[in-house]
Motif scaffolding. Structure first.
Motif, PDB file in Angstrom:
ATOM      1  N   LEU A 117      22.628 -55.549  21.562  1.00 39.19           N
ATOM      2  CA  LEU A 117      22.766 -55.471  20.129  1.00 39.19           C
ATOM      3  C   LEU A 117      24.331 -54.687  20.175  1.00 39.19           C
ATOM      4  O   LEU A 117      25.241 -54.869  19.222  1.00 39.19           O
ATOM      5  N   LEU A 118      24.343 -53.505  21.023  1.00 37.48           N
ATOM      6  CA  LEU A 118      25.494 -52.825  20.696  1.00 37.48           C
ATOM      7  C   LEU A 118      26.973 -52.954  21.276  1.00 37.48           C
ATOM      8  O   LEU A 118      27.969 -52.578  20.979  1.00 37.48           O
ATOM      9  N   VAL A 119      27.201 -53.965  22.169  1.00 40.32           N
ATOM     10  CA  VAL A 119      28.345 -54.479  22.895  1.00 40.32           C
ATOM     11  C   VAL A 119      29.219 -55.196  21.853  1.00 40.32           C
ATOM     12  O   VAL A 119      30.281 -54.948  21.331  1.00 40.32           O
ATOM     13  N   PRO A 120      28.477 -56.216  20.953  1.00 44.99           N
ATOM     14  CA  PRO A 120      29.218 -56.859  20.009  1.00 44.99           C
ATOM     15  C   PRO A 120      29.767 -55.736  18.526  1.00 44.99           C
ATOM     16  O   PRO A 120      30.856 -55.843  18.175  1.00 44.99           O
ATOM     17  N   VAL A 121      29.021 -54.929  18.499  1.00 40.33           N
ATOM     18  CA  VAL A 121      29.014 -54.091  17.446  1.00 40.33           C
ATOM     19  C   VAL A 121      30.141 -53.166  17.740  1.00 40.33           C
ATOM     20  O   VAL A 121      31.323 -52.630  16.841  1.00 40.33           O
ATOM     21  N   GLY A 122      30.262 -52.602  19.159  1.00 38.87           N
ATOM     22  CA  GLY A 122      31.334 -51.774  19.884  1.00 38.87           C
ATOM     23  C   GLY A 122      32.593 -52.397  19.600  1.00 38.87           C
ATOM     24  O   GLY A 122      33.565 -51.865  19.415  1.00 38.87           O
ATOM     25  N   ILE A 123      32.614 -53.671  20.042  1.00 37.33           N
ATOM     26  CA  ILE A 123      34.047 -54.339  20.030  1.00 37.33           C
ATOM     27  C   ILE A 123      34.410 -54.342  18.764  1.00 37.33           C
ATOM     28  O   ILE A 123      35.772 -54.415  18.366  1.00 37.33           O
ATOM     29  N   CYS A 124      33.606 -54.786  17.724  1.00 38.87           N
ATOM     30  CA  CYS A 124      33.966 -54.869  16.323  1.00 38.87           C
ATOM     31  C   CYS A 124      34.616 -53.364  15.635  1.00 38.87           C
ATOM     32  O   CYS A 124      35.605 -53.328  15.104  1.00 38.87           O
ATOM     33  N   VAL A 125      33.923 -52.232  16.046  1.00 38.93           N
ATOM     34  CA  VAL A 125      34.243 -51.062  15.583  1.00 38.93           C
ATOM     35  C   VAL A 125      35.655 -50.559  16.350  1.00 38.93           C
ATOM     36  O   VAL A 125      36.372 -50.064  15.661  1.00 38.93           O
ATOM     37  N   PHE A 126      35.659 -51.057  17.811  1.00 46.85           N
ATOM     38  CA  PHE A 126      37.091 -50.801  18.493  1.00 46.85           C
ATOM     39  C   PHE A 126      38.244 -51.402  17.559  1.00 46.85           C
ATOM     40  O   PHE A 126      39.521 -51.065  17.486  1.00 46.85           O
ATOM     41  N   GLY A 127      37.983 -52.873  17.171  1.00 40.73           N
ATOM     42  CA  GLY A 127      38.974 -53.534  16.634  1.00 40.73           C
ATOM     43  C   GLY A 127      39.346 -52.780  15.246  1.00 40.73           C
ATOM     44  O   GLY A 127      40.510 -52.897  14.961  1.00 40.73           O
ATOM     45  N   ILE A 128      38.488 -52.428  14.429  1.00 46.62           N
ATOM     46  CA  ILE A 128      38.615 -51.784  13.304  1.00 46.62           C
ATOM     47  C   ILE A 128      39.492 -50.519  13.344  1.00 46.62           C
ATOM     48  O   ILE A 128      40.108 -50.295  12.844  1.00 46.62           O
ATOM     49  N   ILE A 129      39.388 -49.742  14.543  1.00 42.39           N
ATOM     50  CA  ILE A 129      39.774 -48.544  14.786  1.00 42.39           C
ATOM     51  C   ILE A 129      41.522 -48.847  15.240  1.00 42.39           C
ATOM     52  O   ILE A 129      42.588 -48.365  14.808  1.00 42.39           O
ATOM     53  N   ARG A 130      41.572 -49.999  15.823  1.00 41.04           N
ATOM     54  CA  ARG A 130      42.710 -50.608  16.310  1.00 41.04           C
ATOM     55  C   ARG A 130      43.766 -50.855  15.157  1.00 41.04           C
ATOM     56  O   ARG A 130      45.098 -50.849  15.197  1.00 41.04           O
ATOM     57  N   LEU A 131      43.072 -51.534  13.987  1.00 38.07           N
ATOM     58  CA  LEU A 131      43.618 -52.041  12.993  1.00 38.07           C
ATOM     59  C   LEU A 131      44.008 -51.389  11.778  1.00 38.07           C
ATOM     60  O   LEU A 131      44.888 -51.182  11.039  1.00 38.07           O
ATOM     61  N   THR A 132      43.143 -49.929  11.830  1.00 35.49           N
ATOM     62  CA  THR A 132      43.485 -48.817  10.634  1.00 35.49           C
ATOM     63  C   THR A 132      44.918 -48.491  10.705  1.00 35.49           C
ATOM     64  O   THR A 132      45.415 -48.488   9.655  1.00 35.49           O
ATOM     65  N   PRO A 133      45.868 -48.228  11.752  1.00 37.29           N
ATOM     66  CA  PRO A 133      47.332 -47.758  11.646  1.00 37.29           C
ATOM     67  C   PRO A 133      48.043 -48.814  11.041  1.00 37.29           C
ATOM     68  O   PRO A 133      48.944 -48.450  10.045  1.00 37.29           O
ATOM     69  N   SER A 143      45.019 -59.672  21.890  1.00 41.18           N
ATOM     70  CA  SER A 143      45.710 -58.828  20.485  1.00 41.18           C
ATOM     71  C   SER A 143      45.278 -59.253  19.423  1.00 41.18           C
ATOM     72  O   SER A 143      44.486 -60.417  19.000  1.00 41.18           O
ATOM     73  N   LEU A 144      45.341 -58.321  18.159  1.00 44.72           N
ATOM     74  CA  LEU A 144      44.916 -58.665  16.785  1.00 44.72           C
ATOM     75  C   LEU A 144      46.078 -59.123  16.058  1.00 44.72           C
ATOM     76  O   LEU A 144      47.039 -58.233  16.424  1.00 44.72           O
ATOM     77  N   LEU A 145      46.121 -59.956  15.325  1.00 45.60           N
ATOM     78  CA  LEU A 145      47.214 -60.132  14.418  1.00 45.60           C
ATOM     79  C   LEU A 145      46.937 -60.026  13.042  1.00 45.60           C
ATOM     80  O   LEU A 145      45.989 -60.603  12.503  1.00 45.60           O
TER      81      LEU A 145
END
Length: 122
Positions: free
Chosen positions: A16-32, A110-112
């Motif tokens: 349960l927590l692995v996909p949630v953690g990946i999504c949270v990490f992506g949000i943190i990376r996209l914030t700046p 990478s995220l675009l």
């Protein structure tokens, strides 16, 4: 007496927590990137409001210089003021910021993010 299992197991929590953690990490990376975009929009609106009533004295170069000053004050490095399309239409001057920004996620993933903002000086 039968005992039934209640709750979630450790393996269930991990699944349960692995996909949630990946999504949270992506949000943190996209914030700046999004903070930068909102700063670009704010400075474009500032330049538009400053030059809205200037009349015939407004040129593409004067708008670009004003935008460049604001970008320097706000530490905006991407996009550059030269990347903002400034042209004259029948209704007045238009500034268009149309750019993409990427941020690394893991290894070669990478995220675009694509951004498009149009500001009219009417």
């Amino acid at each position: 007496m039968r005992h039934s299992q209640r709750g979630i197991t450790l393996i269930g929590w991990i699944i349960l927590l692995v996909p949630v953690g990946i999504c949270v990490f992506g949000i943190i990376r996209l914030t700046p990137i999004y903070i930068n975009y909102y700063s670009v929009v704010k400075f474009m609106n500032v330049v538009a409001n400053e030059n809205k009533d200037a009349g015939t004295g407004v040129t593409a170069d004067s708008l670009r210089r004003a935008l460049e000053k604001n970008f320097n004050i706000g530490y905006i490095e991407h996009p550059d003021s030269k990347d903002i399309d400034i042209h004259h239409e029948s209704s007045g001057w238009v500034m268009i910021a149309d750019y993409e920004d990427t941020v690394p996620m893991f290894a070669n993933l990478s995220l675009l993010a694509s951004f498009h903002k149009e500001v009219d000086l009417k």
